[in-house]
Design a protein around this motif. Structure first.
Motif, PDB file in Angstrom:
ATOM      1  N   ARG A 185      -5.725  -7.765   8.727  1.00 27.22           N
ATOM      2  CA  ARG A 185      -5.668  -6.332   8.430  1.00 27.22           C
ATOM      3  C   ARG A 185      -6.223  -5.617   9.660  1.00 27.22           C
ATOM      4  NH1 ARG A 185      -8.202  -3.789   4.531  1.00 27.22           N
ATOM      5  NH2 ARG A 185      -6.453  -2.377   4.357  1.00 27.22           N
ATOM      6  N   SER A 186      -5.513  -4.641  10.143  1.00 25.19           N
ATOM      7  CA  SER A 186      -5.908  -3.982  11.391  1.00 25.19           C
ATOM      8  C   SER A 186      -7.264  -3.296  11.280  1.00 25.19           C
ATOM      9  CB  SER A 186      -4.837  -2.993  11.837  1.00 25.19           C
ATOM     10  OG  SER A 186      -4.606  -2.020  10.833  1.00 25.19           O
ATOM     11  N   GLN A 234      -3.127  -9.408   4.979  1.00 26.75           N
ATOM     12  CA  GLN A 234      -1.838  -8.981   4.434  1.00 26.75           C
ATOM     13  C   GLN A 234      -0.863 -10.143   4.508  1.00 26.75           C
ATOM     14  OE1 GLN A 234      -0.017  -5.768   6.619  1.00 26.75           O
ATOM     15  NE2 GLN A 234      -1.136  -6.310   8.462  1.00 26.75           N
ATOM     16  N   MET A 235       0.074 -10.145   3.573  1.00 20.11           N
ATOM     17  CA  MET A 235       1.058 -11.212   3.497  1.00 20.11           C
ATOM     18  C   MET A 235       2.446 -10.598   3.657  1.00 20.11           C
ATOM     19  SD  MET A 235       1.573 -14.081   0.505  1.00 20.11           S
ATOM     20  CE  MET A 235       1.806 -12.888  -0.817  1.00 20.11           C
ATOM     21  N   ALA A 254       0.820  -1.210   0.000  1.00 22.69           N
ATOM     22  CA  ALA A 254       0.000   0.000   0.000  1.00 22.69           C
ATOM     23  C   ALA A 254       0.855   1.262   0.000  1.00 22.69           C
ATOM     24  CB  ALA A 254      -0.947   0.001   1.190  1.00 22.69           C
ATOM     25  N   THR A 255       2.015   1.213   0.665  1.00 26.56           N
ATOM     26  CA  THR A 255       2.920   2.368   0.709  1.00 26.56           C
ATOM     27  C   THR A 255       4.352   1.886   0.498  1.00 26.56           C
ATOM     28  OG1 THR A 255       3.393   2.260   3.083  1.00 26.56           O
ATOM     29  CG2 THR A 255       1.414   3.487   2.424  1.00 26.56           C
ATOM     30  N   GLY A 304       3.635  -5.507   4.675  1.00 25.41           N
ATOM     31  CA  GLY A 304       2.708  -6.510   4.171  1.00 25.41           C
ATOM     32  C   GLY A 304       2.110  -6.130   2.836  1.00 25.41           C
ATOM     33  N   LEU A 305       1.926  -7.166   2.005  1.00 24.99           N
ATOM     34  CA  LEU A 305       1.233  -7.018   0.728  1.00 24.99           C
ATOM     35  C   LEU A 305      -0.246  -7.303   0.955  1.00 24.99           C
ATOM     36  CD1 LEU A 305       3.900  -9.288  -0.655  1.00 24.99           C
ATOM     37  CD2 LEU A 305       3.331  -7.282  -2.017  1.00 24.99           C
ATOM     38  N   ASP A 306      -1.115  -6.529   0.354  1.00 26.05           N
ATOM     39  CA  ASP A 306      -2.549  -6.757   0.521  1.00 26.05           C
ATOM     40  C   ASP A 306      -3.003  -7.959  -0.300  1.00 26.05           C
ATOM     41  OD1 ASP A 306      -3.117  -4.658   2.282  1.00 26.05           O
ATOM     42  OD2 ASP A 306      -3.271  -3.224   0.643  1.00 26.05           O
ATOM     43  N   LEU A 307      -3.747  -8.871   0.356  1.00 32.40           N
ATOM     44  CA  LEU A 307      -4.368 -10.003  -0.321  1.00 32.40           C
ATOM     45  C   LEU A 307      -5.844  -9.693  -0.507  1.00 32.40           C
ATOM     46  CD1 LEU A 307      -2.812 -13.031   1.600  1.00 32.40           C
ATOM     47  CD2 LEU A 307      -2.232 -12.205  -0.687  1.00 32.40           C
ATOM     48  N   ARG A 308      -6.374 -10.030  -1.690  1.00 32.38           N
ATOM     49  CA  ARG A 308      -7.769  -9.737  -2.015  1.00 32.38           C
ATOM     50  C   ARG A 308      -8.580 -11.022  -2.169  1.00 32.38           C
ATOM     51  NH1 ARG A 308      -8.592  -4.463  -3.644  1.00 32.38           N
ATOM     52  NH2 ARG A 308      -6.683  -3.252  -3.881  1.00 32.38           N
TER      53      ARG A 308
END
Length: 145
Positions: A64-65, A112-113, A18-19, A24-28
């Motif tokens: 994810r928080s 997140q991964m 995300a930044t 962490g990489l976002d998982l969808r």
């Protein structure tokens, strides 16, 4: 930067940070239809992703928080571990710890991964362990202040 081979059998974009400083990489979620997760219910959410990690690395699937704080949705086996030799689909085991149903929609960022190095250990049987300052002090042994 570490390169990871990925096969995307789903219809979502590849995971992204995300930044620039994100760990962490976002998982969808890769869904044909929404999933309604009832209170205290859990389910395995597909991502469509298959990865090949280099030896000595693991992928940790973490909550994810925002989902945890706002909706009580978390990763049940947190962190979930993806081993370097696993080639199946990356799935996210979500649980609803709130008192209200939660709908998981296609494309929603669900976890997140984090990619991390790890070591393998070999156990050495001994008769006793070296002394330490902590010793056998366990849960709560240092107090609350």
């Amino acid at each position: 930067m570490l390169t990871i081979k990925v096969v995307n059998k789903g219809h979502q974009p590849l995971p992204q940070y995300a930044t620039a400083e994100s760990a962490g990489l976002d998982l969808r979620a890769n869904l044909d239809a929404p999933i309604v997760l009832q209170p205290l219910e859990h389910c395995l959410v597909p991502t469509g992703l298959h990865i090949a990690l280099p030896a000595g690395y693991e992928a940790q699937v973490r909550p994810r928080s925002g989902l945890a704080f706002k909706h009580g949705i978390t990763v049940l086996n947190s962190p979930g571990t993806i081993d370097a030799d696993y080639r199946g689909e990356v799935g996210v085991l979500l649980v609803n710890l709130s008192q209200t149903p939660f709908t998981i929609n296609d494309g929603e960022r669900i976890a997140q991964m984090v990619i991390a190095r790890h070591e393998q250990a070999e156990f050495l049987p001994v008769e006793q362990l070296d002394e330490s300052e902590r010793g056998e002090g366990g849960f709560g042994h240092t107090g609350v202040k």
